[in-house]
Design an enzyme around this catalytic site. Structure first.
Site, PDB file in Angstrom:
ATOM      1  N   THR A 183       0.820  -1.219   0.000  1.00 33.25           N
ATOM      2  CA  THR A 183       0.000   0.000   0.000  1.00 33.25           C
ATOM      3  C   THR A 183       0.851   1.265   0.000  1.00 33.25           C
ATOM      4  OG1 THR A 183      -1.781  -1.128   1.169  1.00 33.25           O
ATOM      5  CG2 THR A 183      -1.767   1.261   1.301  1.00 33.25           C
ATOM      6  N   GLY A 222       2.728  -2.714   8.282  1.00 29.67           N
ATOM      7  CA  GLY A 222       2.867  -3.385   9.569  1.00 29.67           C
ATOM      8  C   GLY A 222       4.272  -3.904   9.775  1.00 29.67           C
ATOM      9  N   GLU A 472      -6.461  -5.830   3.199  1.00 31.17           N
ATOM     10  CA  GLU A 472      -6.574  -7.015   2.337  1.00 31.17           C
ATOM     11  C   GLU A 472      -7.697  -6.835   1.311  1.00 31.17           C
ATOM     12  OE1 GLU A 472      -4.581  -9.684   2.109  1.00 31.17           O
ATOM     13  OE2 GLU A 472      -3.293  -8.809   3.623  1.00 31.17           O
TER      14      GLU A 472
END
Length: 689
Positions: A183, A222, A472
């Site tokens: 992303t 993350g 997701e």
């Protein structure tokens, strides 16, 4: 206590507090009512003539939880034995991140649970592990998913043997914590629009990773802010050419980029890392932003399963086009969606368990001069929680089916299964996570003021789960993928092309479903007919077929004036409704199959009751659609409504057994109001009594 005896003021305060607790306990402790009192309530007249089902909770739980029960119980027991690894209610972002890492290291190095080994060998076991650790702390579940499913999964699924040989052990034992850098600030769902570039330099045999503008900064990554040492970076692969263009864009590929020194943990040259800061939830996960300034990596760091670059800069691939390579790459990453759908059901199980146990425990009002009654005896509370409980069971079996076909896909690499998993995972992830997000708020409200206490978990669960609707794959985008696939199948059906098994009910019965409703069956209202799985599935599939046909006609009409994109946008809400209708049909069909194959008669009867409630509640919620096309006559609509309320009451009667079958220990549900015993003793102790 001696002080209380000697000091009248302290003694009075002690007695006052004791009276308060006793009164509180009497108000909340379940009281077994006589049959006469239940009759006097007259909640539902049919309750007098229908006995409560006898449910064997142990058998039902065995059927529900299956072969991976043991690994989940090992995880629950480990964290229960390590109180210092349990997440406190009040914790800062930095402390939570540190604790989350210690939890994951403890799981791997002390408890001996190795999730990475299951990613390829036993995906069902992997998803069971992630669900269990997410029950302990959802941040831990997501952090484990980043490490093993995203970072680790990208190496396994997009790389080749050389990558597995080099990185497998380090990922498995947590020596190589990593990130999944897809992303960007300006691009999330539109992965083909990513702007980060990886340019091959034939002079040094390296790729140069660059962030060309602020919009291309990798965002929400993350493990990046604190713990990650590597990142799988998705970037456009640019190759030098000998013509005037200078560079040729080969499409988005994945590259392994070291971001911190393995020994010193210092950020490597050319890499800029910033913390994304506090989030609405999941603050145990260290999300960060990454910028690359001419970062050089060896050519071997290209994850080259679907496309490779030779030493002299030649590109080779087994797939002929950029779009096919892109589709294959994303198809291999579908496990993340499978895991989110599966884990979201785990969250719903926890929330519904807390809300239903509390609603059975809490008493309020009642007939004159009679004991107060459980708030779950009220029809309004049943209306909030019993269809939700039925949906939880329905989603359990639907996502279990998804995990099974995903596991088979990983074993066989069957092209049809790949297509099935891609479409079904998109639909179920979207539908289930959206439903769970709404249900968490309903559960909080159903528990009144006590639902607002942080210790009773609804706020934490709601905040941590909320992002499931976005990562997701954004849910609205995923539903459009489902609709696009349905339209493709519809087109093939009516152009004489092959029709795949994915939506086989359309292949088998499209013409039947699109014909005029039978005026006779539209009036049938017997209980046996309404509880017949064939009627229920036919109703769901009829709605989907009508929606599919009508949106196909609308798209064709609008395309003439607006073009394909404009027509799609004009029909977008219709398309989303179509996708949701189709997914509900799949969920119901899998629930019916699960009921039919259940070996224990007691469990099968309970599941049949719950399945009927799921089906008829959904039909009633969209009764206008069925009435508008005369699929259901007015008298039948009334019968469906009446039966839905009756089934809610019947499910209420076995609701304790149904939530007990989830087999969630008190130290997993954690909420004092959901304790199986001494709930309010623990609740009052929690605030200092």
């Amino acid at each position: 206590m001696h002080g209380a005896d000697q000091n009248p003021t302290a003694q009075d305060e002690y007695r006052t507090a004791t009276r308060r607790i006793r009164r509180f306990s009497l108000h909340l402790t379940p009281i077994v009512r006589s049959v006469g009192a239940a009759d006097q309530l007259q909640m539902l007249e049919c309750s007098k003539v229908t006995p409560k089902l006898d449910v064997d909770t142990a058998n039902l739980s065995d059927y529900m939880r299956g072969k991976n029960r043991e690994i989940q119980e090992r995880i629950y027991d480990y964290f229960n034995s390590r109180p210092e690894l349990q997440t406190p209610l009040e914790i800062s972002k930095d402390e939570h991140r540190d604790l989350c890492m210690r939890q994951l290291l403890g799981l791997v190095k002390e408890a001996g649970i190795r999730p990475f080994r299951c990613v390829l060998e036993d995906p069902a076991k992997y998803f069971a592990i992630v669900e269990a650790v997410g029950s302990v702390d959802m941040s831990l579940g997501i952090k484990a998913g980043v490490q093993y499913s995203l970072w680790g999964g990208s190496v396994l699924n997009l790389g080749t043997k050389k990558h597995k040989d080099k990185y497998y052990d380090g990922i498995d034992n947590m020596e190589y914590p990593g990130c999944f850098a897809m992303t960007e600030l300006h691009h999330g769902s539109n992965v083909q629009g990513l702007q980060t570039v990886a340019t091959f330099d034939p002079l040094t045999d390296e790729f140069i990773i660059n962030t060309p503008n602020d919009g291309a900064i990798k965002w929400w990554i993350g493990n990046a802010a604190v713990h990650g040492k590597f990142a799988t970076v998705f970037a456009k692969l640019m190759l030098p050419t000998h013509d005037i263009k200078g560079l040729s864009d080969m499409g988005v590929h994945a590259f392994i980029v070291p971001i911190r020194d393995l020994k010193t943990h210092q950020t490597l040259p050319g890499i800029e890392i910033h913390d994304c800061g506090y989030k609405v939830g999941l603050n145990g996960v260290d999300n960060g932003a990454l910028r690359f300034r001419s970062v050089r990596i060896p050519r071997d760091n290209l994850l080259n399963r679907f496309g490779d670059v030779s030493r002299d800069g030649k590109y080779t691939s087994s797939l002929p086009t950029k779009n096919k390579r892109f589709a294959a790459m994303l198809g291999e990453l579908v496990g993340g969606r499978v895991g989110l759908a599966y884990s979201s059901v785990g969250v719903l199980k926890i929330a519904s368990t807390i809300a239903i146990r509390y609603s059975l425990l809490r008493q309020q009002f009642g007939p004159p001069k009679q004991p107060e009654v459980s708030i779950l005896d009220y029809q309004s509370q049943q209306h909030k929680l019993m269809p939700m409980l039925a949906s939880t069971y329905a989603f359990h079996f639907a996502t279990a089916h998804l995990v099974n076909i995903y596991s088979e896909m990983k074993r066989s690499h069957d092209e049809q299964l790949i297509a099935d998993v891609h479409a079904l995972s998109a639909g179920l992830k979207s539908y289930v996570t959206s439903y769970t997000a709404k249900s968490l708020s309903i559960c909080r409200e159903a528990c009144g003021g006590h639902g607002y206490a942080a210790v009773n978990r609804f706020g934490i669960l709601r905040n941590d789960h909320d992002i499931f609707q976005t990562f997701e794959g954004d849910n609205t985008v995923l539903l459009q993928q489902v609709s696009a696939d349905l339209l493709k199948q519809y087109k093939e059906k009516f152009q004489g092309g092959t029709f795949t098994v994915t939506w086989n009910y359309l292949r088998e019965s499209m013409n039947t479903y699109l014909s005029q409703p039978n005026p006779v069956t539209a009036r049938w209202e017997s209980v046996d007919h309404l509880r017949d799985p064939k009627f229920q599935l036919d109703a769901f599939r009829y709605r989907t077929s009508r929606l599919l046909q009508s949106v196909a006609v609308r798209l064709r009409k609008h395309s003439k004036n607006l073009g394909s994109f404009g027509a799609w946008n004009r029909c977008l809400n219709h398309l989303l409704t179509l996708a949701e209708s189709h997914i509900e049909s799949v969920i119901l069909s899998k629930f019916i199959e699960a009921v039919e194959r259940c070996p224990d008669a007691s469990s099968r009867a309970a599941l049949k009751l719950v399945c009927d409630l799921y089906a008829l509640d959904r039909i009633w919620n969209d009764i206008g659609t069925y009435r508008n096309v005369d699929y259901v006559a007015p008298n039948k609509a009334k019968a469906i409504h009446k039966l839905t309320e009756y089934l809610s009451f019947q499910v209420r009667n076995i609701s304790m057994e149904l939530v007990d079958a989830f087999d969630l220990p008190d130290h997993v549900t954690k909420a004092p109001i959901a304790k199986k015993s001494e709930a309010y003793t623990q609740y009052t102790q929690n605030v200092g009594f």
